[in-house]
Design a protein around this motif. Sequence first.
Motif, short mmCIF file in Angstrom:
data_model
loop_
_atom_site.label_atom_id
_atom_site.label_comp_id
_atom_site.label_asym_id
_atom_site.label_seq_id
_atom_site.Cartn_x
_atom_site.Cartn_y
_atom_site.Cartn_z
N ASP A 195 0.81 -1.22 0.00
CA ASP A 195 0.00 0.00 0.00
C ASP A 195 0.84 1.27 0.00
OD1 ASP A 195 0.91 -0.36 2.62
OD2 ASP A 195 -1.01 0.12 3.56
N ALA A 196 1.96 1.28 0.72
CA ALA A 196 2.81 2.48 0.74
C ALA A 196 3.49 2.70 -0.61
CB ALA A 196 3.86 2.37 1.85
N ASN A 197 3.84 1.61 -1.29
CA ASN A 197 4.39 1.75 -2.64
C ASN A 197 3.36 2.36 -3.59
OD1 ASN A 197 6.82 0.68 -1.89
ND2 ASN A 197 6.51 -1.31 -2.84
N LEU A 198 2.11 1.93 -3.45
CA LEU A 198 1.05 2.53 -4.27
C LEU A 198 0.83 3.99 -3.89
CD1 LEU A 198 -1.58 -0.35 -4.49
CD2 LEU A 198 0.19 0.29 -6.14
N ALA A 199 0.96 4.29 -2.60
CA ALA A 199 0.80 5.68 -2.17
C ALA A 199 1.85 6.58 -2.82
CB ALA A 199 0.90 5.77 -0.65
N VAL A 200 3.08 6.10 -2.93
CA VAL A 200 4.12 6.94 -3.55
C VAL A 200 3.87 7.06 -5.06
CG1 VAL A 200 5.94 5.23 -4.08
CG2 VAL A 200 6.58 7.52 -3.36
N LEU A 201 3.34 6.00 -5.68
CA LEU A 201 2.96 6.11 -7.09
C LEU A 201 1.85 7.15 -7.27
CD1 LEU A 201 2.76 2.45 -8.50
CD2 LEU A 201 4.46 4.20 -9.02
N GLY A 202 0.87 7.13 -6.37
CA GLY A 202 -0.23 8.08 -6.45
C GLY A 202 0.22 9.52 -6.25
N ASP A 213 11.33 13.09 -8.24
CA ASP A 213 11.68 11.69 -8.50
C ASP A 213 12.36 11.00 -7.32
OD1 ASP A 213 10.53 11.72 -10.97
OD2 ASP A 213 12.40 12.00 -12.08
N ASP A 214 12.84 11.77 -6.35
CA ASP A 214 13.42 11.20 -5.13
C ASP A 214 12.43 11.51 -4.01
OD1 ASP A 214 16.05 10.19 -6.07
OD2 ASP A 214 16.29 12.29 -6.63
N LEU A 215 11.54 10.57 -3.77
CA LEU A 215 10.32 10.83 -3.01
C LEU A 215 10.04 9.71 -2.02
CD1 LEU A 215 7.57 12.44 -2.78
CD2 LEU A 215 6.74 10.99 -4.65
N VAL A 216 9.56 10.10 -0.84
CA VAL A 216 9.08 9.14 0.16
C VAL A 216 7.68 9.54 0.56
CG1 VAL A 216 9.32 8.28 2.52
CG2 VAL A 216 11.34 8.50 1.08
N VAL A 217 6.77 8.58 0.62
CA VAL A 217 5.45 8.79 1.22
C VAL A 217 5.42 8.01 2.52
CG1 VAL A 217 2.99 8.36 1.04
CG2 VAL A 217 4.22 9.27 -0.92
N LEU A 218 5.11 8.72 3.61
CA LEU A 218 5.02 8.11 4.93
C LEU A 218 3.56 7.96 5.30
CD1 LEU A 218 6.55 7.23 7.53
CD2 LEU A 218 6.29 9.59 8.33
N LEU A 219 3.05 6.73 5.24
CA LEU A 219 1.69 6.46 5.73
C LEU A 219 1.77 6.45 7.26
CD1 LEU A 219 0.38 3.72 3.28
CD2 LEU A 219 0.03 6.19 3.21
N ALA A 220 0.98 7.32 7.89
CA ALA A 220 1.23 7.62 9.29
C ALA A 220 0.00 7.48 10.17
CB ALA A 220 1.79 9.04 9.42
N GLY A 221 -0.97 6.68 9.76
CA GLY A 221 -2.19 6.53 10.54
C GLY A 221 -2.00 5.64 11.74
N ILE A 335 3.55 13.19 4.11
CA ILE A 335 2.80 12.48 5.13
C ILE A 335 1.42 12.18 4.56
CG2 ILE A 335 1.80 12.59 7.44
CD1 ILE A 335 4.05 14.49 8.23
N GLY A 336 1.07 10.90 4.49
CA GLY A 336 -0.17 10.51 3.86
C GLY A 336 -1.06 9.69 4.78
N GLY A 337 -2.26 9.40 4.30
CA GLY A 337 -3.22 8.62 5.05
C GLY A 337 -4.33 9.48 5.60
N ALA A 338 -5.18 8.89 6.43
CA ALA A 338 -6.37 9.57 6.93
C ALA A 338 -6.04 10.77 7.80
CB ALA A 338 -7.24 8.58 7.71
N SER A 367 -0.15 15.14 2.38
CA SER A 367 -0.78 14.74 1.13
C SER A 367 -2.10 15.47 0.92
CB SER A 367 -1.02 13.24 1.11
OG SER A 367 -1.75 12.85 -0.04
N SER A 368 -2.40 15.76 -0.34
CA SER A 368 -3.68 16.35 -0.69
C SER A 368 -4.68 15.28 -1.15
CB SER A 368 -3.49 17.37 -1.82
OG SER A 368 -2.91 16.75 -2.97
N LEU A 369 -4.24 14.01 -1.17
CA LEU A 369 -5.09 12.94 -1.68
C LEU A 369 -5.97 12.30 -0.61
CD1 LEU A 369 -2.55 11.19 -4.10
CD2 LEU A 369 -4.31 12.89 -4.64
N GLY A 370 -5.76 12.65 0.65
CA GLY A 370 -6.60 12.12 1.72
C GLY A 370 -6.59 10.61 1.79
N ASP A 371 -7.76 10.03 2.07
CA ASP A 371 -7.81 8.57 2.22
C ASP A 371 -7.92 7.84 0.89
OD1 ASP A 371 -10.39 9.16 1.51
OD2 ASP A 371 -11.34 8.29 3.28
N THR A 372 -7.81 8.60 -0.24
CA THR A 372 -7.80 7.95 -1.56
C THR A 372 -6.38 7.66 -2.04
OG1 THR A 372 -7.73 10.02 -2.85
CG2 THR A 372 -9.90 9.21 -2.15
#
Length: 400
Positions: A195-202, A213-221, A335-338, A367-372
């Motif tokens: 899911d975190a890999n998909l989050a960084v793709l999103g 291109d050098d990016l980390v998404v931290l799912l933090a819920g 920082i992503g997630g709910a 993140s501006s994508l919220g829970d999507t």
Amino acid sequence: MPKTSAATPPLLRRVNASKLLGVLSTAGVMTGTGLIEATGLTRATVHAVCNDLIGMGWVLELDPVRDESAVGRPSRRFEFNSGAGFVLGIDVGAAKTTVVVANLRGETVAKAGRSFAAVKEPAERTDLVDEAVVDAMADAGVDDDQVIAAGVGVAAPVDRTGNILADDEFWRRFDPALTARLTKQHGWPALLENDANLAVLGEHWRGQGQGVDDLVVLLAGERFGSGLMDSGRLLHGSRGGAGEMVYLKLVEGVGDTHGIARIAREAAAEALGDPAVETVLRELSGADPVTAEQVFTAAAQGDRVAKEILEVVGQRTARVIATLGVLFNPALVVIGGAVAEASKPLLPSIEQLLATFTSTPPRVVTSSLGDTIVSVGAVRHALNYVEQNALDLTLTARRF
């Protein structure tokens, strides 16, 4: 024996077709001249390959626009056929599943979901995922034979071949046969990914990480998890474990993988357990268990207890992000997630602390994508499959 060219005409045609599809899938209507400029291909090649793609259903040719002042024949006009098929983006979270149906430009056509509140066995979870899939497709008016592929995200390590690493009790909550069951039931390939890999793709596609291109998404819920992108490429590791954050148990000032929402909620519940503590959290939560969102709300109202909780949360999150900065040196951490939107007030203190933890602190945003965020990445994952295999796919949903 005569030499064989490594780039045979059929191979060149495939390469050229992929190049043209890549341009058309992200653009509007383009003329032959525009495609020549965008791809560097010759006019004859552009027209020949476009004819192939029209015959396969990937491209539409529109009526020419006639200019009375122009000399010669009007330019041919082409458009990517975004209705030639559909993809699904499926987020299989710990608490619920979300299914998105999208056209081939990634535009959402329908959406459905199910709660996992009553789930006891992994197979029950898969049954609910399938119910959500059926609902979303029905809302979109899409049949199985119109779906080309589905991207599926789970909160477990997934290797490059799409297999779950089920070495942890939490990860065993997810049915290892999930994608096989979906494919058997519906006939389209279900492409499993973390899911975190998909989050960084999103995020890289539609979010704050566009152009980075050098990016980390931290799912933090509830739990920390990270998706890693280096030079525009996803990092998996040998068994899909790249980005997993069990190492946080060894990090001073952190000690576990508990995310922002869980830490805030548990600290608030502990405070409320003492009747002598005065806090507006009592009024906000009432008779129900206190939530992380209520902690952020109380802090915004100036509540001392909530502000102290978020100060601890911010310090802890800064340490987590610092480890990612040291290990992977990203330009940006999202920082992503709910809890992403609610976490904005934490950013100033996080960025201030980062500079004391590492000499290469990344920029940090929410993140501006919220829970999507995961379902958006799952759609992108499915579209990547479509683009990579377009010339080998048979389209059944041609909409001319």
